[in-house]
Each structure stands twice: as C-alpha cells, then as structure tokens.
Write a protein that holds these residues in place. Structure first.
Motif, mmCIF file in Angstrom:
data_model
loop_
_atom_site.group_PDB
_atom_site.id
_atom_site.type_symbol
_atom_site.label_atom_id
_atom_site.label_comp_id
_atom_site.label_asym_id
_atom_site.label_seq_id
_atom_site.Cartn_x
_atom_site.Cartn_y
_atom_site.Cartn_z
ATOM 1 N N SER A 61 -0.527 10.079 13.160
ATOM 2 C CA SER A 61 -0.501 8.875 12.332
ATOM 3 C C SER A 61 -0.279 7.632 13.207
ATOM 4 O O SER A 61 0.484 7.691 14.183
ATOM 5 C CB SER A 61 0.618 8.985 11.296
ATOM 6 O OG SER A 61 0.653 7.859 10.465
ATOM 7 N N PRO A 62 -0.933 6.512 12.914
ATOM 8 C CA PRO A 62 -1.804 6.250 11.762
ATOM 9 C C PRO A 62 -3.285 6.526 12.023
ATOM 10 O O PRO A 62 -4.121 6.269 11.178
ATOM 11 C CB PRO A 62 -1.591 4.750 11.536
ATOM 12 C CG PRO A 62 -1.461 4.209 12.935
ATOM 13 C CD PRO A 62 -0.679 5.267 13.697
ATOM 14 N N ASP A 82 -5.051 0.858 3.527
ATOM 15 C CA ASP A 82 -5.222 2.130 2.809
ATOM 16 C C ASP A 82 -3.906 2.700 2.288
ATOM 17 O O ASP A 82 -3.840 3.865 1.894
ATOM 18 C CB ASP A 82 -5.924 3.159 3.698
ATOM 19 C CG ASP A 82 -5.049 3.653 4.852
ATOM 20 O OD1 ASP A 82 -3.960 3.065 5.068
ATOM 21 O OD2 ASP A 82 -5.443 4.621 5.525
ATOM 22 N N TRP A 92 -6.019 1.759 8.750
ATOM 23 C CA TRP A 92 -4.710 1.893 8.113
ATOM 24 C C TRP A 92 -4.150 0.555 7.611
ATOM 25 O O TRP A 92 -3.097 0.514 6.988
ATOM 26 C CB TRP A 92 -3.705 2.527 9.063
ATOM 27 C CG TRP A 92 -3.563 1.813 10.381
ATOM 28 C CD1 TRP A 92 -2.789 0.720 10.646
ATOM 29 C CD2 TRP A 92 -4.220 2.159 11.609
ATOM 30 N NE1 TRP A 92 -2.929 0.349 11.966
ATOM 31 C CE2 TRP A 92 -3.791 1.231 12.574
ATOM 32 C CE3 TRP A 92 -5.111 3.171 11.971
ATOM 33 C CZ2 TRP A 92 -4.242 1.275 13.894
ATOM 34 C CZ3 TRP A 92 -5.553 3.222 13.288
ATOM 35 C CH2 TRP A 92 -5.122 2.284 14.230
ATOM 36 N N THR A 131 -1.147 3.079 4.104
ATOM 37 C CA THR A 131 -0.305 3.578 5.197
ATOM 38 C C THR A 131 0.878 2.629 5.400
ATOM 39 O O THR A 131 0.688 1.407 5.363
ATOM 40 C CB THR A 131 -1.129 3.673 6.503
ATOM 41 O OG1 THR A 131 -2.202 4.584 6.315
ATOM 42 C CG2 THR A 131 -0.267 4.139 7.664
#
Length: 342
Positions: free
Chosen positions: A283-284, A46, A43, A48
């Motif tokens: 998440s994440p 990407d 993450w 996030t």
C-alpha cells in the motif's frame, strides 16, 4: 483543503496545487481531440487513507529541490557504497533536515500565488530558515498558439552551496504492452540504479552501464529493450541517461499522439527514467501503478544529497550530479512540454 489555481486556454487546461506546487489535471488539444498525457497517483481519490509526504499529493509534474532522499550505503552495489557513506564537503553548507525529505521541501510545502494572468500562474515557496535554500519560484505558462506548456523554476540560495536538482514530469502509460515508444535523443552513457528500486522485483542489473536504451543489462544475464513501455511483466525500474542533449520525444502508438520534453541540459545534464510498471504491491501502490517519470536532473539517481555531492561513478565520468548555488545569483531552469506530430 488543498488550494487549486486553474487555467484554461484554447489549446488546453491545467490545475496548479498549492500543496507541493504540483501540476495536475492537464488536458491538451491534439487536432480535434483532447489528450491527458500526465499521471496522477490512483490513491489520491479512491478512498485510500491520506499518505504522508510526497505520496500524499503525487501528481503530474513538479520540481525537486533538492532531488532524491538518503539511501543507506549497504542497500547499493559496492561501487556506490563509498559515495553514499561520504560526509558533506566543508565547502558545501551543512545539510538541513529539509534536505533529507523525498525530493525536497518543494513537494510538501504550501506554495503561495505570486500572480495569475490569462496565460500563466506564478507561485513561490519560502524554505525553512535553517535551509541553505531560501526560496523557489515556479512559473507555468500556456503557449497561446499551441498545445504546449512552458515552465521555469528559479532557485534562490541563502548560503553558498551545491545541491542535486531535478524536474519530475510523470506520464501516464498506455495499457497495451510496448505502446509507448521512448526517443531519448543523444546521451553519452546510461547507468542502472545501483540499489534496485524494488528489491527482488526489479530486473535491470544494479549499477550496470550501457550505451543504448534498447540494450539494458539484466541482473539474470542478457539485455532487454527499455525504449518501449509498458512492460508485459510487473516491475519497478530506474535508469539514468547521462550527458543528454536536453530533448525527449514520447510516441503513444495506442492513441496516436506524440509529446516532446525539452530542457536546459547545461544545468540538468542527465535524464532519469522511473518506470513504475505495477511492480510495487504494498500500500498504497497495490500492484496497480503504471507511469513513467521522465526526470531531467543534476543528481546521482534519487540517492540524496550525500551521494550527489560526493565523488560517484557518474561525476567520475564528467557528468555533474549537483548544481552550484550562491546568494544573489539565482539558478533558473527553463523547460517545455508540448504535443507534436508523431
């Protein structure tokens, strides 16, 4: 922007990040090829949203001062609840708010460069004035003759105390189930995490004691081998090998390369294995995380300072779960990571 120091030598290259003092983008020579043994959280690049705390810069390797984060007593098995509920002994300095950060202020603080040479990077971090820890100094040195990195961590105390300490190398797992073989060296006994790192998902029996890594008790009965990863099923596991000899070898049968981690087991007498095997779906993590933390520690899992300083089922068997610290007498931990012949 996170400041990054870069080092290259004939046998490899790596980055050191000011934020959290993290090692990153490690490349090592294996014969005529390059290998990248370490993990970086997917993450981070990407798109996030930026994560708070340690998750915001979770990379290849870092020290933990102190190791862990507080857990609630009701979240663990009965045999561990008293340890987690214990108050800090009067002979230990009181806990500071920085002691309750996940793996310590080292993981979120902004480190400064002390010096950089052709083969080494030395960084330091001053702790908050209220902390019993005064300063941590970290040296990452390339071996001029081999695909190997030598590390040292020096912990300087402001007040006499004890704290759980640890190291946190994170290895990238191969894609094929069972392709990574763990050779843990000698250890006296192993213990399964008493709280299950991902409730309802983790398979190992909380708090169970075992003697062999290929024979770990399961919560549904029976045992399973934990010496070959990744698992074919999705899970999240943490186990602690206690009374270790300070050496670990990992063989990646998929890429035909082997790695060796060695450290001073007189200071860090246990090895924590964090097996993140796509078991966290929120998440994440999003069910995609695949890594192995190979973490030399003097700690009671990652259950925080109170559990590590109190009487607990690990130190009751003669394995230290904290390190004495004293002003004017820094604790220095040396360790090494290298490519070796399979």
């Amino acid at each position: 922007m996170d400041k990054i120091w870069h080092l290259e030598w004939p046998h490899g290259s790596f980055n050191v990040h000011a934020k959290g003092g993290m090692l990153g983008r490690v490349s090592l020579r294996n014969g005529n090829q390059r290998v990248e043994p370490f993990y970086e959280a997917p993450w981070l690049d990407d798109g996030t949203p930026e994560q708070a705390g340690l998750l915001g810069q979770l990379r290849s390797e870092f020290p933990c001062v102190p190791f862990g984060v507080p857990w609630s007593p009701e979240s663990v098995t009965t045999s561990w609840q008293t340890s987690l509920a214990a108050s800090v002994d009067e002979h230990d300095a009181p806990l500071d708010s920085s002691d309750d950060l996940l793996h310590g202020y080292v993981c979120v603080g902004e480190w400064t460069l002390v010096r950089q040479t052709d083969l080494s990077i030395e960084i330091a971090l001053e702790y908050p004035a209220s902390s019993s820890i005064a300063r941590v100094v970290r040296v990452i040195r390339a071996d001029p003759d081999a695909p190997a990195i030598d590390f040292s961590v020096r912990v300087e105390a402001r007040r006499k105390t004890r704290r759980p300490l640890g190291l946190h190398p994170n290895l990238a797992l191969p894609s094929n189930p069972g392709a990574l073989r763990i050779h843990p060296g000698r250890f006296r006994f192993g213990v399964v995490h008493p709280g299950a790192p991902e409730p309802g998902v983790s398979h190992a029996a909380p708090g169970a004691v075992f003697e062999q890594l290929d024979n770990v008790p399961l919560r549904t009965g029976g045992t399973a081998a934990f010496d070959r990863l990744p698992f074919a099923h999705d899970t999240e596991e943490i186990i602690q090998l206690c009374g270790v000899d300070g050496a670990l070898t990992l063989t990646n049968e998929e890429s035909r390369v082997a790695y060796r981690l060695t450290w001073d087991a007189s200071i860090l007498p246990s090895l924590l294995l964090w097996i993140s095997n796509r078991g966290r779906t929120h998440s994440p993590w999003n069910g995609r995380n695949l890594c192995l933390g190979v973490e030399p520690v003097a700690s009671a899992f990652e259950l925080g300072c109170r559990a590590a300083l109190a009487a607990n089922p690990i130190n009751a068997r003669g394995i230290s779960t904290a390190v004495p610290l004293e002003p004017g007498r820094p604790v220095e931990i040396a360790y090494r990571f290298e490519v070796v012949t399979p």
